[in-house]
Motif scaffolding. Structure first.
Motif, PDB file in Angstrom:
ATOM      1  N   SER A 117      47.267  27.528  27.282  1.00 30.56           N
ATOM      2  CA  SER A 117      46.302  27.229  26.213  1.00 30.56           C
ATOM      3  C   SER A 117      45.239  28.311  26.065  1.00 30.56           C
ATOM      4  CB  SER A 117      45.625  25.883  26.482  1.00 30.56           C
ATOM      5  OG  SER A 117      44.934  25.903  27.724  1.00 30.56           O
ATOM      6  N   MET A 118      45.146  29.232  27.040  1.00 34.07           N
ATOM      7  CA  MET A 118      44.150  30.304  26.961  1.00 34.07           C
ATOM      8  C   MET A 118      44.878  31.632  27.126  1.00 34.07           C
ATOM      9  SD  MET A 118      40.544  30.739  29.017  1.00 34.07           S
ATOM     10  CE  MET A 118      39.355  31.971  28.472  1.00 34.07           C
ATOM     11  N   ILE A 119      45.441  32.110  26.026  1.00 33.71           N
ATOM     12  CA  ILE A 119      46.239  33.332  26.071  1.00 33.71           C
ATOM     13  C   ILE A 119      45.356  34.553  26.232  1.00 33.71           C
ATOM     14  CG2 ILE A 119      47.875  34.763  24.785  1.00 33.71           C
ATOM     15  CD1 ILE A 119      48.906  32.245  23.454  1.00 33.71           C
ATOM     16  N   GLU A 120      44.174  34.523  25.606  1.00 32.22           N
ATOM     17  CA  GLU A 120      43.242  35.629  25.689  1.00 32.22           C
ATOM     18  C   GLU A 120      41.848  35.093  26.007  1.00 32.22           C
ATOM     19  OE1 GLU A 120      43.263  38.130  22.273  1.00 32.22           O
ATOM     20  OE2 GLU A 120      45.438  38.086  22.041  1.00 32.22           O
ATOM     21  N   ALA A 121      40.955  35.996  26.439  1.00 27.11           N
ATOM     22  CA  ALA A 121      39.567  35.616  26.648  1.00 27.11           C
ATOM     23  C   ALA A 121      38.952  35.155  25.332  1.00 27.11           C
ATOM     24  CB  ALA A 121      38.779  36.798  27.217  1.00 27.11           C
ATOM     25  N   PHE A 122      37.998  34.214  25.420  1.00 28.70           N
ATOM     26  CA  PHE A 122      37.316  33.709  24.231  1.00 28.70           C
ATOM     27  C   PHE A 122      36.074  34.566  23.954  1.00 28.70           C
ATOM     28  CE2 PHE A 122      38.711  29.132  25.498  1.00 28.70           C
ATOM     29  CZ  PHE A 122      39.993  29.388  25.047  1.00 28.70           C
ATOM     30  N   PRO A 123      35.904  35.071  22.743  1.00 24.13           N
ATOM     31  CA  PRO A 123      34.685  35.822  22.420  1.00 24.13           C
ATOM     32  C   PRO A 123      33.432  34.944  22.502  1.00 24.13           C
ATOM     33  CG  PRO A 123      36.415  36.239  20.804  1.00 24.13           C
ATOM     34  CD  PRO A 123      36.874  35.093  21.636  1.00 24.13           C
ATOM     35  N   VAL A 124      32.335  35.560  22.952  1.00 21.29           N
ATOM     36  CA  VAL A 124      31.030  34.892  23.019  1.00 21.29           C
ATOM     37  C   VAL A 124      30.093  35.572  22.018  1.00 21.29           C
ATOM     38  CG1 VAL A 124      29.049  34.322  24.472  1.00 21.29           C
ATOM     39  CG2 VAL A 124      31.351  34.302  25.449  1.00 21.29           C
ATOM     40  N   TRP A 125      29.393  34.750  21.231  1.00 25.87           N
ATOM     41  CA  TRP A 125      28.525  35.265  20.181  1.00 25.87           C
ATOM     42  C   TRP A 125      27.103  34.754  20.369  1.00 25.87           C
ATOM     43  CZ3 TRP A 125      30.623  38.373  16.255  1.00 25.87           C
ATOM     44  CH2 TRP A 125      32.031  38.457  16.260  1.00 25.87           C
ATOM     45  N   ARG A 126      26.168  35.548  19.881  1.00 26.79           N
ATOM     46  CA  ARG A 126      24.756  35.156  19.885  1.00 26.79           C
ATOM     47  C   ARG A 126      24.091  35.802  18.676  1.00 26.79           C
ATOM     48  NH1 ARG A 126      20.566  32.079  22.765  1.00 26.79           N
ATOM     49  NH2 ARG A 126      18.657  33.289  22.526  1.00 26.79           N
ATOM     50  N   SER A 127      23.545  34.971  17.807  1.00 26.94           N
ATOM     51  CA  SER A 127      22.850  35.456  16.597  1.00 26.94           C
ATOM     52  C   SER A 127      23.738  36.382  15.775  1.00 26.94           C
ATOM     53  CB  SER A 127      21.543  36.171  16.973  1.00 26.94           C
ATOM     54  OG  SER A 127      20.687  35.308  17.701  1.00 26.94           O
ATOM     55  N   GLY A 128      25.029  36.037  15.684  1.00 27.96           N
ATOM     56  CA  GLY A 128      25.942  36.799  14.859  1.00 27.96           C
ATOM     57  C   GLY A 128      26.517  38.041  15.505  1.00 27.96           C
ATOM     58  N   HIS A 129      26.173  38.300  16.760  1.00 31.64           N
ATOM     59  CA  HIS A 129      26.674  39.481  17.458  1.00 31.64           C
ATOM     60  C   HIS A 129      27.552  39.049  18.632  1.00 31.64           C
ATOM     61  CE1 HIS A 129      23.983  42.140  15.243  1.00 31.64           C
ATOM     62  NE2 HIS A 129      23.013  41.256  15.466  1.00 31.64           N
ATOM     63  N   ARG A 130      28.670  39.753  18.802  1.00 33.14           N
ATOM     64  CA  ARG A 130      29.508  39.468  19.964  1.00 33.14           C
ATOM     65  C   ARG A 130      28.839  40.047  21.203  1.00 33.14           C
ATOM     66  NH1 ARG A 130      36.078  39.911  20.741  1.00 33.14           N
ATOM     67  NH2 ARG A 130      36.065  39.530  23.002  1.00 33.14           N
ATOM     68  N   VAL A 131      28.625  39.211  22.224  1.00 33.12           N
ATOM     69  CA  VAL A 131      27.847  39.635  23.390  1.00 33.12           C
ATOM     70  C   VAL A 131      28.621  39.537  24.700  1.00 33.12           C
ATOM     71  CG1 VAL A 131      25.631  39.079  22.341  1.00 33.12           C
ATOM     72  CG2 VAL A 131      26.865  37.302  23.614  1.00 33.12           C
ATOM     73  N   GLY A 132      29.822  38.996  24.665  1.00 31.70           N
ATOM     74  CA  GLY A 132      30.577  38.856  25.903  1.00 31.70           C
ATOM     75  C   GLY A 132      31.863  38.104  25.679  1.00 31.70           C
ATOM     76  N   GLU A 133      32.421  37.586  26.791  1.00 35.03           N
ATOM     77  CA  GLU A 133      33.668  36.843  26.681  1.00 35.03           C
ATOM     78  C   GLU A 133      33.765  35.797  27.778  1.00 35.03           C
ATOM     79  OE1 GLU A 133      36.688  39.824  26.912  1.00 35.03           O
ATOM     80  OE2 GLU A 133      36.723  39.813  29.109  1.00 35.03           O
ATOM     81  N   VAL A 134      34.443  34.702  27.429  1.00 36.83           N
ATOM     82  CA  VAL A 134      34.762  33.667  28.411  1.00 36.83           C
ATOM     83  C   VAL A 134      36.028  34.098  29.139  1.00 36.83           C
ATOM     84  CG1 VAL A 134      35.480  31.273  28.738  1.00 36.83           C
ATOM     85  CG2 VAL A 134      33.655  31.820  27.127  1.00 36.83           C
ATOM     86  N   THR A 135      35.951  34.170  30.470  1.00 32.97           N
ATOM     87  CA  THR A 135      37.057  34.687  31.271  1.00 32.97           C
ATOM     88  C   THR A 135      37.994  33.594  31.759  1.00 32.97           C
ATOM     89  OG1 THR A 135      35.650  34.601  33.242  1.00 32.97           O
ATOM     90  CG2 THR A 135      35.699  36.671  32.003  1.00 32.97           C
ATOM     91  N   SER A 136      37.480  32.401  31.991  1.00 30.35           N
ATOM     92  CA  SER A 136      38.285  31.234  32.375  1.00 30.35           C
ATOM     93  C   SER A 136      37.628  30.000  31.786  1.00 30.35           C
ATOM     94  CB  SER A 136      38.359  31.059  33.899  1.00 30.35           C
ATOM     95  OG  SER A 136      39.095  32.072  34.528  1.00 30.35           O
ATOM     96  N   ALA A 137      38.433  29.074  31.266  1.00 29.91           N
ATOM     97  CA  ALA A 137      37.875  27.851  30.693  1.00 29.91           C
ATOM     98  C   ALA A 137      38.921  26.757  30.718  1.00 29.91           C
ATOM     99  CB  ALA A 137      37.387  28.084  29.265  1.00 29.91           C
ATOM    100  N   CYS A 138      38.448  25.515  30.779  1.00 30.71           N
ATOM    101  CA  CYS A 138      39.352  24.364  30.783  1.00 30.71           C
ATOM    102  C   CYS A 138      38.537  23.129  30.435  1.00 30.71           C
ATOM    103  CB  CYS A 138      40.010  24.181  32.155  1.00 30.71           C
ATOM    104  SG  CYS A 138      38.840  23.646  33.443  1.00 30.71           S
ATOM    105  N   PHE A 139      39.237  22.029  30.259  1.00 24.87           N
ATOM    106  CA  PHE A 139      38.594  20.718  30.160  1.00 24.87           C
ATOM    107  C   PHE A 139      38.644  20.089  31.552  1.00 24.87           C
ATOM    108  CE2 PHE A 139      38.697  16.088  29.596  1.00 24.87           C
ATOM    109  CZ  PHE A 139      37.554  15.898  28.832  1.00 24.87           C
ATOM    110  N   SER A 140      37.478  19.727  32.071  1.00 21.09           N
ATOM    111  CA  SER A 140      37.418  19.082  33.384  1.00 21.09           C
ATOM    112  C   SER A 140      37.575  17.580  33.233  1.00 21.09           C
ATOM    113  CB  SER A 140      36.081  19.385  34.065  1.00 21.09           C
ATOM    114  OG  SER A 140      35.873  18.514  35.170  1.00 21.09           O
ATOM    115  N   PRO A 141      38.672  17.002  33.753  1.00 18.22           N
ATOM    116  CA  PRO A 141      38.843  15.547  33.624  1.00 18.22           C
ATOM    117  C   PRO A 141      37.735  14.756  34.312  1.00 18.22           C
ATOM    118  CG  PRO A 141      40.931  16.601  34.185  1.00 18.22           C
ATOM    119  CD  PRO A 141      39.863  17.651  34.339  1.00 18.22           C
ATOM    120  N   ARG A 142      37.238  15.251  35.429  1.00 22.00           N
ATOM    121  CA  ARG A 142      36.199  14.538  36.165  1.00 22.00           C
ATOM    122  C   ARG A 142      34.853  14.611  35.458  1.00 22.00           C
ATOM    123  NH1 ARG A 142      35.265  16.066  42.272  1.00 22.00           N
ATOM    124  NH2 ARG A 142      36.502  17.852  41.596  1.00 22.00           N
ATOM    125  N   LEU A 143      34.491  15.790  34.970  1.00 25.87           N
ATOM    126  CA  LEU A 143      33.204  15.974  34.303  1.00 25.87           C
ATOM    127  C   LEU A 143      33.255  15.571  32.831  1.00 25.87           C
ATOM    128  CD1 LEU A 143      32.235  19.440  35.844  1.00 25.87           C
ATOM    129  CD2 LEU A 143      31.548  17.160  36.615  1.00 25.87           C
TER     130      LEU A 143
END
Length: 416
Positions: free
Chosen positions: A329-355
């Motif tokens: 479900s995560m083929i590539e890193a997710f872009p991170v944006w702030r005020s219309g500018h790309r500022v970084g990337e999400v390196t790992s992400a998931c849905f936590s069943p417990r949280l």
């Protein structure tokens, strides 16, 4: 501000994309010592790790997550290649590879270590096992450290032998892991301390047991020697002991490791990432005061003095539930944006069943890594709000894997 999209086959002649393509099984890629044994349990997805087929899940990663949290699980982690370093100069050579001071690592102890390049980048983050005064194993993440180590040893003047040992590990993880291990090795196995190891002979098989794992749950790893011959027999022995306790065979549970702040080399850290950018207290893994001149020491001293410009932050992510990370479900890193500018990337992400929320790690500028910072993250469902939060997300002091046992009955001693 959109991720790459794929078009499924349609009546209007659009290009066809198979959303879940198969992986080719053929002789060129390596197979772990447990390949044929783990395959019997219904591997649903493989990836390639250290040039080796690796089972990622067996059909339902969420069910595997709960099995890990509530029972006991068995993993084929034979892809963790063991680089064996021996010889009169093995200590000096290994101490040169890692920023931690191995004078503080006793024989019979394990250490989580970084291997750094001359610019301070992280080449690998193995578990190091010290089997003797001049005898080490590096239980590797995914990169070609055998070639790196041999290249460094060549013309170094050091008397070392560097080989890939015929050793294969399995992991036994979860709150009932102690009961299974006691059934196999006897109650004394429960005396092994956190990040310690002990050698055994099990029905003629030479094995090493350590209190380590990729879960931050209670767990053990069993390393079998002569693995090309004994791997399947060890697997069958562990499985037979685990069945009465409801053991499940699972793949690496990335939902749990993301909750725990366990890093994935190639995602959260790479050779372009240095230890001071990682955060989560990993600064202590770089001992700049030690006498040894480890590789990358000058660069890391300079980086620490100057400070870093980016940091790996924990984030909660809005929008629809993300996948399990090991489900494609995560083929590539997710872009991170702030005020219309790309500022970084999400390196790992998931849905936590417990949280019951989406969580992940984002490499962002230091100024945006403070708790409470609002960001926007581009997921497959579109741009969603995100907030920087403390990490790890669960059990930050690692009390769960450090628990002690009552060796008389295999029960956990709580509060330790």
């Amino acid at each position: 501000m959109t991720l790459n999209t794929e078009t499924l086959a349609s009546s209007d002649g659009a290009e066809a994309v198979i959303p879940d393509p198969r992986i080719l099984l053929y002789p060129r890629l390596r197979k772990s010592p447990f390949f044929w044994a783990s395959r019997r349990h219904g591997v649903a997805m493989y990836s390639v790790y250290n040039h080796t087929y690796h089972p990622r899940h067996y059909g339902d990663p969420v069910a595997e997550y709960w099995a890990l949290l509530q029972g006991v699980t068995l993993w084929d982690v034979g892809v963790e290649r063991q680089i064996e370093i021996t010889g009169p100069d093995a200590f000096a050579f290994t101490n040169m590879l890692v920023p931690r001071d191995l004078n503080k690592c006793e024989v019979g102890q394990c250490k989580y270590v970084f291997l750094t390049a001359e610019d301070g980048g992280i080449l690998n983050d193995p578990v190091l096992l010290r089997l003797g005064q001049n005898h080490f194993w590096l239980s590797l993440a995914d990169s070609d450290i055998l070639l790196w180590a041999r290249g460094l040893a060549h013309n170094s003047g050091m008397d070392v032998t560097i080989e890939e040992a015929d050793v294969g590990p399995v992991q036994v993880q979860g709150p009932l892991s102690g009961k299974v291990m006691a059934a196999i090795f006897g109650p004394e196995v429960l005396d092994i301390g956190y990040y310690r190891l002990r050698e055994y002979t099990l029905d003629g098989m030479e094995v090493i047991v350590s209190r380590t794992g990729y879960t931050a749950e209670l767990g053990f790893e069993i390393y079998v020697k002569n693995a090309s011959r004994e791997g399947v027999r060890l697997w069958d022995t562990v499985w037979a002991a685990g069945e009465p306790f409801g053991m499940k065979v699972i793949g690496p549970c990335h939902m749990r490791r993301i909750e725990a702040g366990i890093l994935a080399h190639g995602c959260d850290i790479t050779y372009q990432t240095n230890p001071f950018e990682v955060g989560m207290g990993y600064d202590w893994m770089v001992d700049l005061n030690q006498e040894a001149d480890f590789i990358g020491k000058d660069a890391l001293r300079r980086i620490k003095q100057e400070g870093v410009t980016r940091r790996l932050a924990g984030v909660t992510i809005g929008g629809p539930a993300l996948g399990t990370f090991n489900d494609g479900s995560m083929i590539e890193a997710f872009p991170v944006w702030r005020s219309g500018h790309r500022v970084g990337e999400v390196t790992s992400a998931c849905f936590s069943p417990r949280l019951e929320r989406n969580i992940g790690y984002a490499m962002v500028p230091v100024g945006l890594s403070e708790t409470g910072t609002e960001l926007e993250i581009e997921t497959p469902s579109g741009a969603v709000p995100a907030v920087v939060v403390p990490k790890p997300f669960v059990d930050p002091t690692k009390n769960i894997p450090k628990q002690s046992f009552d060796a008389g009955n295999g029960h956990l001693l709580t509060g330790t």
